[in-house]
Design a protein around this motif. Structure first.
Motif, PDB file in Angstrom:
ATOM      1  N   GLN A  38       0.812  -1.207   0.000  1.00  0.00           N
ATOM      2  CA  GLN A  38       0.000   0.000   0.000  1.00  0.00           C
ATOM      3  C   GLN A  38       0.849   1.263   0.000  1.00  0.00           C
ATOM      4  O   GLN A  38       0.352   2.339  -0.311  1.00  0.00           O
ATOM      5  CB  GLN A  38      -0.939   0.028   1.216  1.00  0.00           C
ATOM      6  N   ASP A  44      -0.617  -0.152  -5.050  1.00  0.00           N
ATOM      7  CA  ASP A  44      -1.860   0.013  -4.300  1.00  0.00           C
ATOM      8  C   ASP A  44      -3.047   0.048  -5.257  1.00  0.00           C
ATOM      9  O   ASP A  44      -4.082  -0.565  -4.984  1.00  0.00           O
ATOM     10  CB  ASP A  44      -1.794   1.291  -3.476  1.00  0.00           C
ATOM     11  N   LEU A  45      -2.892   0.718  -6.382  1.00  0.00           N
ATOM     12  CA  LEU A  45      -3.954   0.745  -7.385  1.00  0.00           C
ATOM     13  C   LEU A  45      -4.201  -0.646  -7.962  1.00  0.00           C
ATOM     14  O   LEU A  45      -5.356  -1.061  -8.122  1.00  0.00           O
ATOM     15  CB  LEU A  45      -3.599   1.727  -8.506  1.00  0.00           C
ATOM     16  N   LYS A  48      -6.171  -2.695  -5.446  1.00  0.00           N
ATOM     17  CA  LYS A  48      -7.578  -2.308  -5.385  1.00  0.00           C
ATOM     18  C   LYS A  48      -8.347  -2.828  -6.585  1.00  0.00           C
ATOM     19  O   LYS A  48      -9.493  -3.275  -6.453  1.00  0.00           O
ATOM     20  CB  LYS A  48      -7.702  -0.788  -5.282  1.00  0.00           C
ATOM     21  N   PHE A  52     -11.425  -5.457  -6.254  1.00  0.00           N
ATOM     22  CA  PHE A  52     -12.710  -5.072  -6.823  1.00  0.00           C
ATOM     23  C   PHE A  52     -13.184  -6.090  -7.850  1.00  0.00           C
ATOM     24  O   PHE A  52     -14.360  -6.476  -7.864  1.00  0.00           O
ATOM     25  CB  PHE A  52     -12.620  -3.679  -7.455  1.00  0.00           C
TER      26      PHE A  52
END
Length: 120
Positions: A38, A44-45, A48, A52
């Motif tokens: 992170q 970090d992207l 995510k 998702f």
């Protein structure tokens, strides 16, 4: 999913997460470099996006009335292996990949207990 197996998954996962992400890093991640995935914006992207997409895949599997037990376990293992690979590649000196490996092992134990109670 019967009510007894839900409590196994819930409490087992909760205990595993608490132990592995709050206790294990104190003993495994040593030295001055204590970064996490992170802390790197690009990674970090990516994390995510992966999480998702896994949630969307589980929702689609739920809508299609697929057996979520057979979808969730391999998906969780694949996500754990992906995170472990990224930690090994981008954070090699932190030994944080060993914490993720412990998480994968505990997840296998929890799902093994769940499968034993549910299917046998």
């Amino acid at each position: 999913m019967n009510p007894a197996s839900f409590s196994i998954l819930g409490t087992g996962s909760l205990v595993a997460v608490l132990l592995i992400y709050f206790v294990a890093p104190r003993f495994i991640v040593t030295g001055p470099d204590r970064r996490r995935l992170q802390d790197i914006p690009r990674l970090d992207l990516i994390m995510k996006i992966v999480i998702f997409s896994a949630i969307v895949l589980l929702l689609v599997a739920g809508v299609l009335n697929m057996n979520l037990d057979l979808v969730a376990f391999p998906l969780a293992i694949l996500i754990g292996l992906l995170f472990m690979f990224m930690e090994k590649k981008y954070l090699p000196d932190t030994r944080r990949h060993l914490v993720t490996l412990c998480w994968i092992g505990s997840l296998c134990v929890v799902f093994g207990i769940y499968a034993g109670v549910t299917y046998f």
